[in-house]
Write a protein that holds these residues in place. Structure first.
Motif, PDB file in Angstrom:
ATOM      1  N   GLU A  99      -5.709  -4.604   9.674  1.00 19.98           N
ATOM      2  CA  GLU A  99      -5.929  -5.191  10.998  1.00 19.98           C
ATOM      3  C   GLU A  99      -5.515  -6.664  10.962  1.00 19.98           C
ATOM      4  OE1 GLU A  99      -6.945  -3.632  13.694  1.00 19.98           O
ATOM      5  OE2 GLU A  99      -7.375  -1.695  12.739  1.00 19.98           O
ATOM      6  N   LEU A 100      -4.703  -7.077  11.919  1.00 20.93           N
ATOM      7  CA  LEU A 100      -4.241  -8.466  11.925  1.00 20.93           C
ATOM      8  C   LEU A 100      -5.338  -9.428  12.356  1.00 20.93           C
ATOM      9  CD1 LEU A 100      -0.634  -8.050  13.376  1.00 20.93           C
ATOM     10  CD2 LEU A 100      -1.328  -8.403  11.001  1.00 20.93           C
ATOM     11  N   ALA A 101      -6.300  -8.971  13.155  1.00 22.63           N
ATOM     12  CA  ALA A 101      -7.338  -9.876  13.660  1.00 22.63           C
ATOM     13  C   ALA A 101      -8.306 -10.302  12.565  1.00 22.63           C
ATOM     14  CB  ALA A 101      -8.091  -9.200  14.805  1.00 22.63           C
ATOM     15  N   ASP A 102      -8.740  -9.357  11.721  1.00 23.18           N
ATOM     16  CA  ASP A 102      -9.765  -9.698  10.733  1.00 23.18           C
ATOM     17  C   ASP A 102      -9.362  -9.380   9.293  1.00 23.18           C
ATOM     18  OD1 ASP A 102      -9.914  -6.933  10.628  1.00 23.18           O
ATOM     19  OD2 ASP A 102     -11.858  -6.798  11.642  1.00 23.18           O
ATOM     20  N   GLY A 103      -8.173  -8.838   9.088  1.00 15.73           N
ATOM     21  CA  GLY A 103      -7.708  -8.561   7.734  1.00 15.73           C
ATOM     22  C   GLY A 103      -8.298  -7.316   7.099  1.00 15.73           C
ATOM     23  N   ARG A 104      -9.026  -6.510   7.878  1.00 14.34           N
ATOM     24  CA  ARG A 104      -9.622  -5.308   7.308  1.00 14.34           C
ATOM     25  C   ARG A 104      -8.536  -4.321   6.920  1.00 14.34           C
ATOM     26  NH1 ARG A 104     -12.385  -0.579   9.751  1.00 14.34           N
ATOM     27  NH2 ARG A 104     -11.792  -1.436  11.774  1.00 14.34           N
ATOM     28  N   ASP A 105      -8.588  -3.839   5.676  1.00 13.99           N
ATOM     29  CA  ASP A 105      -7.550  -2.972   5.123  1.00 13.99           C
ATOM     30  C   ASP A 105      -8.123  -1.588   4.857  1.00 13.99           C
ATOM     31  OD1 ASP A 105      -5.759  -1.707   3.037  1.00 13.99           O
ATOM     32  OD2 ASP A 105      -4.658  -3.571   3.344  1.00 13.99           O
ATOM     33  N   ARG A 106      -7.406  -0.545   5.299  1.00 10.78           N
ATOM     34  CA  ARG A 106      -7.863   0.826   5.103  1.00 10.78           C
ATOM     35  C   ARG A 106      -6.774   1.651   4.427  1.00 10.78           C
ATOM     36  NH1 ARG A 106      -9.855   1.614  11.263  1.00 10.78           N
ATOM     37  NH2 ARG A 106      -8.139   0.141  11.518  1.00 10.78           N
ATOM     38  N   ARG A 107      -7.175   2.470   3.474  1.00  7.88           N
ATOM     39  CA  ARG A 107      -6.254   3.421   2.861  1.00  7.88           C
ATOM     40  C   ARG A 107      -6.346   4.734   3.632  1.00  7.88           C
ATOM     41  NH1 ARG A 107      -7.188   3.801  -3.499  1.00  7.88           N
ATOM     42  NH2 ARG A 107      -9.292   4.272  -2.755  1.00  7.88           N
ATOM     43  N   LEU A 108      -5.245   5.131   4.244  1.00 10.79           N
ATOM     44  CA  LEU A 108      -5.251   6.368   5.011  1.00 10.79           C
ATOM     45  C   LEU A 108      -4.866   7.575   4.167  1.00 10.79           C
ATOM     46  CD1 LEU A 108      -3.673   5.323   8.413  1.00 10.79           C
ATOM     47  CD2 LEU A 108      -6.020   5.130   7.623  1.00 10.79           C
ATOM     48  N   ALA A 109      -4.041   7.367   3.149  1.00  4.41           N
ATOM     49  CA  ALA A 109      -3.613   8.485   2.299  1.00  4.41           C
ATOM     50  C   ALA A 109      -3.328   7.958   0.912  1.00  4.41           C
ATOM     51  CB  ALA A 109      -2.377   9.157   2.885  1.00  4.41           C
ATOM     52  N   VAL A 110      -3.895   8.631  -0.094  1.00  5.73           N
ATOM     53  CA  VAL A 110      -3.768   8.188  -1.483  1.00  5.73           C
ATOM     54  C   VAL A 110      -3.146   9.318  -2.298  1.00  5.73           C
ATOM     55  CG1 VAL A 110      -4.991   7.326  -3.502  1.00  5.73           C
ATOM     56  CG2 VAL A 110      -5.808   6.744  -1.210  1.00  5.73           C
ATOM     57  N   PRO A 111      -2.119   9.043  -3.079  1.00  8.52           N
ATOM     58  CA  PRO A 111      -1.504  10.112  -3.883  1.00  8.52           C
ATOM     59  C   PRO A 111      -2.415  10.555  -5.008  1.00  8.52           C
ATOM     60  CG  PRO A 111      -0.532   7.988  -4.428  1.00  8.52           C
ATOM     61  CD  PRO A 111      -1.436   7.746  -3.259  1.00  8.52           C
ATOM     62  N   GLU A 112      -2.415  11.863  -5.270  1.00  8.39           N
ATOM     63  CA  GLU A 112      -3.258  12.402  -6.338  1.00  8.39           C
ATOM     64  C   GLU A 112      -2.519  12.439  -7.670  1.00  8.39           C
ATOM     65  OE1 GLU A 112      -1.140  15.990  -4.580  1.00  8.39           O
ATOM     66  OE2 GLU A 112      -1.824  13.993  -3.980  1.00  8.39           O
ATOM     67  N   ASP A 113      -1.226  12.061  -7.648  1.00  9.46           N
ATOM     68  CA  ASP A 113      -0.417  12.102  -8.863  1.00  9.46           C
ATOM     69  C   ASP A 113       0.609  10.966  -8.773  1.00  9.46           C
ATOM     70  OD1 ASP A 113       0.452  14.197 -11.227  1.00  9.46           O
ATOM     71  OD2 ASP A 113       2.190  13.165 -10.395  1.00  9.46           O
ATOM     72  N   PRO A 114       0.997  10.376  -9.897  1.00 11.27           N
ATOM     73  CA  PRO A 114       1.989   9.292  -9.844  1.00 11.27           C
ATOM     74  C   PRO A 114       3.330   9.710  -9.246  1.00 11.27           C
ATOM     75  CG  PRO A 114       0.880   9.314 -11.978  1.00 11.27           C
ATOM     76  CD  PRO A 114       0.452  10.540 -11.263  1.00 11.27           C
ATOM     77  N   GLU A 115       3.621  11.014  -9.242  1.00  7.48           N
ATOM     78  CA  GLU A 115       4.894  11.477  -8.694  1.00  7.48           C
ATOM     79  C   GLU A 115       4.800  11.835  -7.214  1.00  7.48           C
ATOM     80  OE1 GLU A 115       7.669  11.240 -10.249  1.00  7.48           O
ATOM     81  OE2 GLU A 115       6.645  10.497 -12.040  1.00  7.48           O
TER      82      GLU A 115
END
Length: 638
Positions: A99-115
């Motif tokens: 969010e540009l207003a307050d800098g809040r950062d959210r992870r929407l999708a995280v890989p389960e493997d390095p590939e």
């Protein structure tokens, strides 16, 4: 794109994308770069986001200064949502929103493997489909359509740096022809962590050719592995279910056209179809452009109006608009490559002509506004004679030394083609490659460049002449162009003909001296895909089919099998860090020549990727080629 040259963008749209003005269906920029090399904006073009050295920056153009935005790690492909409130980005393979207003950062999708990576285009999409993106905002900025790319099925290659043996090889996932592609799925993600997978028959349609999200919802097109079927799907963002809107089939391949599919405000589908020898624009299933006008790209769709580029003369490209009331209307004039962008009732018309670039803003009821171009003037200005060679009227450019006078003496000839399906060289615009050809001309050569069969801009039948054999017809057309240039200018010395090319043009140059040594007397082959089995699935299989099913196509399109026929001077050049056309192509070509006892030269470029970009390396390479050609063709340096 693999067999392609890197070309400077002519103009950028509001989202920072490069329009397809000759297309060049361009190679993804893998070259080193510094500073701001890309940007993205919100729908109103008021909030701009970009990355510098992995840091995210944002600027509000209404008066604010650029400011850094804290992120969870080095950012890739940052893009504001349509409202300008937040920015999505990829770091460590995960898709984030800040969010540009307050800098809040959210992870929407995280890989389960390095590939596994989220939100980025896979190799073949970026290199061969011109889909360089991996996520798309919903119009209200509350959800994203995101690609999940699983590279685990893809074979691994390793690229070493021989100049620095202490460094470990670089591992890349490279889907060579006939091998497994990455597995790509699409998902609708909301800002609270919800996820819905978009579903289609991925076994039948493994390629995600295009994706996007308009006012009607997610719109995607998927393609079969053999590329003979393309299906357009509408997706329900709540359930992930899809329904077909259109299906296109072709006996050779279905050509992907930039900007398609799209929908009008009423929901009418906008796409193209190859009908009666013409690539035509279709709106709601009805052809709306005439025969002979070849569609090149859809620039944008606004309301019920479609802005597109097209040509009826292949050396030109014009900007057109279509709506049901007026039909197709051309907006640009004069020879050149014209494109544009339309937003908020204003049209930015960009023209690239033999005089350079120009920019004009057109608005209803108001005077046009010219925008000054700050482009530097080239030190060498191309002096081009435009020709049409043979019965097929092959578009050809002839460049002579500025000091040459008719009858003043014979000129050795240098053919300088690309001649492949990725781009045209013979267009009525001031290009760097024409300036480069003029540089060779000033050193005593007559330079001939020709766009033969297989190059874009001449229609579907012309494009698909090379299906199953990517060398025979293009090579024949180079000979036709050479002879036509000699008829126009009798001073051309056909007993001293060299040919130089890069990427596909490099393959063509090597094939020229191997297969037609009576015509071509020396060649420079740069970064050439010599073994067609080593190039990627989507690009290579489009033209040659699957190598296990049609191996003969790969043999006839690979000059390696002709190595024993070499009897002319041949210089092979390749960047050792090339991860597009890997150096193994040239090494295998050289090994075949050595095994056949055929002398040749190999010039390795340490640290260079598909095209060298360092100023010293570029200049040194040009001069090395010049001296090679002078020696091979017995050309005086005086």
């Amino acid at each position: 794109m693999g067999e392609r040259l890197v070309v400077a963008p002519e103009t950028l749209g509001a989202d920072g994308a490069v329009p397809e003005a000759e297309r060049i269906r361009r190679e993804r920029a893998r070259e080193r770069a510094t500073g701001v090399v890309a940007y993205a904006a919100d729908a109103a073009v008021r909030t701009i986001a970009f990355a510098v050295d992995g840091r995210l920056w944002a600027v509000h153009i209404d008066g604010g200064e650029a400011r850094p935005v804290p992120t969870a790690g080095p950012v890739v492909d940052p893009r504001p949502d349509p409202t300008g409130s937040r920015v999505a980005y990829v770091t460590g393979g995960a898709l984030h929103v800040v969010e540009l207003a307050d800098g809040r950062d959210r992870r929407l999708a995280v890989p389960e493997d390095p590939e596994v990576v989220w939100g980025l285009a896979e190799h073949v999409a970026a290199e061969s489909m011109d889909r360089t993106r991996g996520y798309w905002w919903s119009p209200d900025g509350t959800r994203l359509l995101a690609a999940r790319v699983d590279n685990r099925p893809v074979q691994r290659w390793w690229i070493a740096d021989p100049a620095n043996p202490s460094r470990p090889p670089r591992e890349i996932a490279y889907p060579a022809a006939g091998t497994a592609n990455a597995e790509v799925t699409l998902h609708v993600l909301d800002l609270d962590g919800g996820s819905v997978e978009v579903r289609w028959d991925r076994a039948a349609y493994e390629y995600v050719a295009t994706a996007g999200w308009d006012a009607h919802g997610p719109l995607i097109s998927v393609q079969s592995r053999d590329q003979r079927t393309l299906r357009v799907l509408a997706a329900d963002p709540d359930t992930g279910l899809t329904k077909p809107l259109h299906e296109q089939r072709d006996a050779a391949w279905v050509q992907l056209i930039a900007g398609t599919p799209a929908r009008t405000a009423s929901g009418a589908l906008v796409h193209t179809a190859d009908l009666d020898g013409t690539r035509r624009l279709l709106v709601d299933g009805r052809p709306v452009t005439p025969e002979g006008l070849q569609i090149r790209s859809i620039v944008n769709v606004s309301g019920e109006s479609v802005l597109f580029t097209a040509n009826d003369e292949p050396t030109e490209q014009h900007l057109w608009t279509y709506d049901a009331e007026r039909g197709p209307v051309r907006l640009s004039d004069g020879p050149g490559l014209h494109t544009g962008r339309r937003e908020g009732g204003a049209l930015l018309l960009t023209s690239h002509t033999e005089a350079g670039h120009s920019f004009r803003v057109v608005r209803d009821g108001r005077p046009d506004v010219e925008i000054a171009s700050l482009q530097a003037e080239p030190l060498i200005v191309p002096r081009v004679t435009w020709l049409r060679a043979g019965e097929r009227e092959i578009r050809t450019a002839l460049l002579l030394p500025s000091w040459h006078r008719p009858g003043s003496g014979p000129l050795p000839v240098l053919m300088a083609p690309y001649a492949g399906p990725a781009m045209q060289l013979v267009t009525r615009a001031r290009h760097w490659w024409l300036a480069e050809s003029q540089w060779f001309a000033e050193h005593g050569f007559a330079v001939v460049t020709a766009d033969g069969r297989g190059t874009p801009g001449r229609g579907p039948a012309w494009d698909k002449t090379v299906h199953g054999d990517t060398l025979t017809a293009p090579l024949e057309d180079q000979v036709v162009a050479l002879r036509a240039a000699a008829e126009h200018c009798p001073d051309l010395d056909l007993d001293r003909v060299g040919i130089r090319g890069w990427s596909y043009g490099g393959t063509l140059a090597a094939a020229a001296v191997l297969r037609m040594p009576e015509v071509f007397h020396a060649a420079v082959s740069g970064a050439a895909p010599s073994d067609q089995r080593l190039y990627d699935t989507h690009w290579r299989e489009r033209f040659l089919g699957h190598p296990d099913e049609e191996p003969e196509n790969y043999e006839r399109s690979s000059p390696i099998g002709d190595a024993a026929r070499l009897r002319r001077p041949l210089l092979l050049v390749h960047g050792l860090a090339d991860d597009n056309v890997v150096a193994a192509h040239t090494l295998r070509m050289s090994a075949a020549l050595l095994a056949a006892g055929r002398p040749h030269q190999v010039l390795p470029l340490s640290g260079a990727t598909h095209m060298p970009t360092a100023e010293a390396a570029v200049e040194g390479l040009l001069r090395h080629q010049l001296e090679f050609l002078r020696t091979a063709l017995n050309v005086s340096s005086g």
